[in-house]
Scaffold this motif. Structure first.
Motif, PDB file in Angstrom:
ATOM      1  N   GLU A 196      40.642  39.949  31.981  1.00 35.28           N
ATOM      2  CA  GLU A 196      41.377  39.926  30.546  1.00 35.28           C
ATOM      3  C   GLU A 196      42.980  39.891  30.766  1.00 35.28           C
ATOM      4  OE1 GLU A 196      40.679  41.331  25.945  1.00 35.28           O
ATOM      5  OE2 GLU A 196      39.810  42.422  27.529  1.00 35.28           O
ATOM      6  N   GLY A 197      43.431  41.122  31.622  1.00 31.64           N
ATOM      7  CA  GLY A 197      44.875  41.190  31.683  1.00 31.64           C
ATOM      8  C   GLY A 197      45.727  40.095  32.541  1.00 31.64           C
ATOM      9  N   GLN A 198      45.030  39.374  33.108  1.00 30.78           N
ATOM     10  CA  GLN A 198      45.460  38.332  34.131  1.00 30.78           C
ATOM     11  C   GLN A 198      45.553  36.807  33.369  1.00 30.78           C
ATOM     12  OE1 GLN A 198      47.030  38.724  36.966  1.00 30.78           O
ATOM     13  NE2 GLN A 198      46.490  40.960  37.049  1.00 30.78           N
ATOM     14  N   MET A 199      44.908  36.863  32.221  1.00 27.49           N
ATOM     15  CA  MET A 199      44.869  35.745  31.396  1.00 27.49           C
ATOM     16  C   MET A 199      45.830  35.461  30.254  1.00 27.49           C
ATOM     17  SD  MET A 199      40.582  35.087  31.219  1.00 27.49           S
ATOM     18  CE  MET A 199      41.061  33.426  30.613  1.00 27.49           C
ATOM     19  N   TYR A 200      46.677  34.247  30.115  1.00 24.65           N
ATOM     20  CA  TYR A 200      47.415  34.216  28.794  1.00 24.65           C
ATOM     21  C   TYR A 200      46.360  33.900  27.624  1.00 24.65           C
ATOM     22  CZ  TYR A 200      51.451  33.774  32.004  1.00 24.65           C
ATOM     23  OH  TYR A 200      52.538  34.058  32.923  1.00 24.65           O
ATOM     24  N   HIS A 201      46.810  34.581  26.530  1.00 23.19           N
ATOM     25  CA  HIS A 201      45.907  34.719  25.361  1.00 23.19           C
ATOM     26  C   HIS A 201      46.632  34.260  23.997  1.00 23.19           C
ATOM     27  CE1 HIS A 201      43.182  36.895  22.474  1.00 23.19           C
ATOM     28  NE2 HIS A 201      42.793  35.769  22.393  1.00 23.19           N
ATOM     29  N   ASP A 202      46.298  33.150  23.433  1.00 21.30           N
ATOM     30  CA  ASP A 202      46.980  32.731  22.180  1.00 21.30           C
ATOM     31  C   ASP A 202      45.902  33.476  21.174  1.00 21.30           C
ATOM     32  OD1 ASP A 202      48.188  31.786  19.983  1.00 21.30           O
ATOM     33  OD2 ASP A 202      46.630  30.079  19.961  1.00 21.30           O
ATOM     34  N   GLU A 204      49.416  37.333  36.446  1.00 19.98           N
ATOM     35  CA  GLU A 204      49.744  37.822  37.838  1.00 19.98           C
ATOM     36  C   GLU A 204      50.464  39.262  38.016  1.00 19.98           C
ATOM     37  OE1 GLU A 204      48.176  37.298  40.634  1.00 19.98           O
ATOM     38  OE2 GLU A 204      47.859  34.826  40.688  1.00 19.98           O
ATOM     39  N   ALA A 205      50.266  40.000  36.852  1.00 20.43           N
ATOM     40  CA  ALA A 205      50.717  41.174  36.605  1.00 20.43           C
ATOM     41  C   ALA A 205      50.858  42.265  37.763  1.00 20.43           C
ATOM     42  CB  ALA A 205      50.078  41.863  35.493  1.00 20.43           C
ATOM     43  N   GLY A 206      51.819  42.753  37.949  1.00 16.97           N
ATOM     44  CA  GLY A 206      51.853  43.543  39.179  1.00 16.97           C
ATOM     45  C   GLY A 206      52.164  42.925  40.200  1.00 16.97           C
ATOM     46  N   SER A 207      52.539  41.757  40.674  1.00 20.19           N
ATOM     47  CA  SER A 207      52.583  41.253  41.773  1.00 20.19           C
ATOM     48  C   SER A 207      54.407  40.958  42.105  1.00 20.19           C
ATOM     49  CB  SER A 207      52.040  39.596  41.619  1.00 20.19           C
ATOM     50  OG  SER A 207      50.653  39.649  41.716  1.00 20.19           O
ATOM     51  N   TYR A 208      54.615  41.822  43.029  1.00 17.15           N
ATOM     52  CA  TYR A 208      55.993  41.780  43.570  1.00 17.15           C
ATOM     53  C   TYR A 208      56.231  41.761  44.933  1.00 17.15           C
ATOM     54  CZ  TYR A 208      56.209  43.431  38.558  1.00 17.15           C
ATOM     55  OH  TYR A 208      55.957  43.840  37.327  1.00 17.15           O
ATOM     56  N   LEU A 235      44.575  30.291  28.064  1.00 17.47           N
ATOM     57  CA  LEU A 235      44.931  29.461  29.003  1.00 17.47           C
ATOM     58  C   LEU A 235      44.053  29.480  30.356  1.00 17.47           C
ATOM     59  CD1 LEU A 235      48.620  29.404  28.629  1.00 17.47           C
ATOM     60  CD2 LEU A 235      47.273  27.460  28.422  1.00 17.47           C
ATOM     61  N   ILE A 236      43.430  28.406  30.909  1.00 20.70           N
ATOM     62  CA  ILE A 236      42.328  28.522  32.034  1.00 20.70           C
ATOM     63  C   ILE A 236      43.275  29.054  33.248  1.00 20.70           C
ATOM     64  CG2 ILE A 236      41.120  26.694  31.058  1.00 20.70           C
ATOM     65  CD1 ILE A 236      42.144  24.938  33.241  1.00 20.70           C
ATOM     66  N   PRO A 237      42.719  30.138  34.025  1.00 20.67           N
ATOM     67  CA  PRO A 237      43.139  30.188  35.261  1.00 20.67           C
ATOM     68  C   PRO A 237      42.796  29.584  36.406  1.00 20.67           C
ATOM     69  CG  PRO A 237      41.176  31.697  34.578  1.00 20.67           C
ATOM     70  CD  PRO A 237      41.611  30.723  33.350  1.00 20.67           C
ATOM     71  N   THR A 238      41.825  28.807  36.197  1.00 22.02           N
ATOM     72  CA  THR A 238      41.208  27.796  37.053  1.00 22.02           C
ATOM     73  C   THR A 238      40.475  26.656  36.335  1.00 22.02           C
ATOM     74  OG1 THR A 238      39.525  27.540  38.946  1.00 22.02           O
ATOM     75  CG2 THR A 238      39.320  29.546  37.445  1.00 22.02           C
ATOM     76  N   ALA A 239      39.956  25.393  36.921  1.00 23.38           N
ATOM     77  CA  ALA A 239      39.132  24.551  36.329  1.00 23.38           C
ATOM     78  C   ALA A 239      38.004  24.984  36.289  1.00 23.38           C
ATOM     79  CB  ALA A 239      39.378  23.259  37.032  1.00 23.38           C
ATOM     80  N   GLU A 240      37.387  26.093  37.131  1.00 26.01           N
ATOM     81  CA  GLU A 240      36.121  26.539  37.193  1.00 26.01           C
ATOM     82  C   GLU A 240      35.648  26.657  35.734  1.00 26.01           C
ATOM     83  OE1 GLU A 240      34.047  30.719  38.221  1.00 26.01           O
ATOM     84  OE2 GLU A 240      36.006  30.106  39.248  1.00 26.01           O
ATOM     85  N   VAL A 241      36.680  27.334  34.856  1.00 27.56           N
ATOM     86  CA  VAL A 241      35.927  27.961  33.579  1.00 27.56           C
ATOM     87  C   VAL A 241      35.722  26.819  32.829  1.00 27.56           C
ATOM     88  CG1 VAL A 241      36.611  29.370  31.424  1.00 27.56           C
ATOM     89  CG2 VAL A 241      37.344  29.970  33.864  1.00 27.56           C
TER      90      VAL A 241
END
Length: 423
Positions: free
Chosen positions: A217-223, A266-270, A230-236
């Motif tokens: 949930e924390g990695q997905m953009y949510h309206d 990609e929260a926390g990616s640095y 918004l899809i993280p991959t076409a798999e969904v």
């Protein structure tokens, strides 16, 4: 989602299997089993109460016909009490079912027997490696410097328009990107995959169906206004084409491919390891998805691995295949192979594909079933793989194919690009 009947009958096996993921599932499994027992007992009591109420209603009808209104009135009072009881039991059963589902959602898939033990990516098993690592000329550069030199990708311009992780592809960079997409799709359709174009946003049911929610949930953009992701991959969206579907056995296997942009917070990616194309918030990917008979899904997985290998062989990029350990596997996967290309300029391996078998984990959530020749309905197996994710493939091409004269285009892509070199 694991099947409740399997958990109930194999509690120790489930706990032991999830320990390979470095998860102590003892308490959750016990809670699941207890909730299920209570829910089933409540349902039995509800069914008995409804049956008794129905019987009394028939008896009241008979009494009224025979003119015994006083006896009918007594039974009517009982039916009022039974209706109140059945309402309370129904609400309780619904709440128990919801609580049970919430608990089941917290349990990841069981790793296949051949998944290696391990907690970190360093413990993944290298099962195959191929391709010569090129010796680059003096002064060779990483891709983030190359794209500036040849003005083919602009990270600063993307940052101005949107923010970090949203690059702008320009000129030959944009054409090379489009060439890769077309090449990947052509390879997939030639291998029997049916191409589809799917929405780039999905509803909550779709995200739950493939296991992105509640795990990612924390990695997905949510309206929030329309409650869409918004899809993280076409798999969904591709896998959800088959949600709530009962197939016939002769329809299997179903092979599907799609190109989509992908969106990840990609929260926390640095750090330096996410520089340039190594980690983006928006990127392009071509996906392959299979719906398979359970008896043939692992054979299909090996076929998908060979398919991705063939693409990398044609691109002539050095690559390796890793069998992921229990601690590094995705939430929904039973077995995953990661493909990595070697970035000569960065002197490191870059992940460019994951190919996974989910067995019945997704199909149980999706209610994706098929009717066998014996007439019985059972859950299908789902599989998916990147074929391929573009950013790191592009980074590998830019870095490994660089020369003092420019970046040579892999031979297999030249007809798609319309040029042989970026100079």
């Amino acid at each position: 989602m694991l099947q409740i009947a399997f958990i109930r009958e194999n509690q120790e096996k489930v706990i032991k299997a999830l320990a390979k993921r470095n998860m102590d599932a003892t308490s959750v499994v016990q809670e699941v089993v207890q909730l299920d027992e209570t829910r089933r007992a409540t349902q039995v009591e509800l069914d008995n109460t409804l049956a008794e109420s129905n019987k009394l209603s028939k008896d009241i009808g008979e009494l009224m016909k025979s003119g015994e209104k006083a006896k009918a009135a007594i039974l009517k009072e009982k039916t009022v009490l039974l209706k109140e009881k059945s309402k309370a039991l129904s609400e309780s059963a619904d709440q128990l079912a919801a609580d049970l589902l919430e608990k089941l959602y917290t349990l990841p898939n069981l790793p296949a027997d051949i998944v290696p033990e391990g907690k970190t990516p360093e413990e993944n098993l290298n099962v195959f490696e191929e391709g010569e690592i090129p010796v680059l000329h003096e002064g060779a550069q990483p891709h983030w410097d190359l794209v500036k030199k040849y003005d083919i990708i602009d990270f600063e311009l993307g940052n101005k328009i949107t923010g970090a992780g949203f690059p702008v592809y320009k000129g030959k960079g944009a054409k090379l990107q489009r060439a890769l997409i077309n090449y990947f799709l052509d390879k997939n359709t030639a291998a029997g995959y049916n191409e589809v174009q799917v929405p780039h946003m999905v509803n909550e049911a779709s995200a739950y169906g493939t296991g992105q929610l509640p795990d990612k949930e924390g990695q997905m953009y949510h309206d929030k206004t329309d409650d869409l992701y918004l899809i993280p991959t076409a798999e969904v969206p591709v896998t959800n084409l088959f949600r709530d579907v009962i197939l016939s056995e002769n329809e299997l296997p179903i092979l599907t491919t799609a190109y989509t942009p992908c969106f990840r917070r990609e929260a926390g990616s640095y750090g330096a390891h996410v520089r340039g194309l190594n980690r983006l918030h928006q990127f392009d990917k071509v996906e392959i998805v299979r719906v398979e008979h359970p008896e043939k899904s692992y054979e299909a997985l090996e076929g998908m691995v060979e398919h991705v290998k063939n693409i990398l062989q044609e691109l002539k990029l050095p690559y390796r295949i890793l069998r992921l350990c229990g601690g590094d596997m995705g939430f929904a996967s039973a077995l995953t192979y990661d493909f990595e290309v070697y970035s000569t300029a960065q002197e490191r391996w870059l992940e460019i594909s994951s190919v996974s078998n989910f067995e019945t984990f997704q199909s149980n959530r999706l209610k994706l079933r098929f009717k066998g020749k014996d007439g019985k309905t059972q859950l299908a197996h789902t599989l998916n793989g990147s074929s391929l994710a573009l950013p790191r493939v592009l980074a590998g091409i830019l870095e490994n194919y660089q020369t003092p004269e420019g970046i040579v285009i892999p031979e297999v892509l030249r007809a798609y690009c319309g040029f042989d070199i970026i100079d």
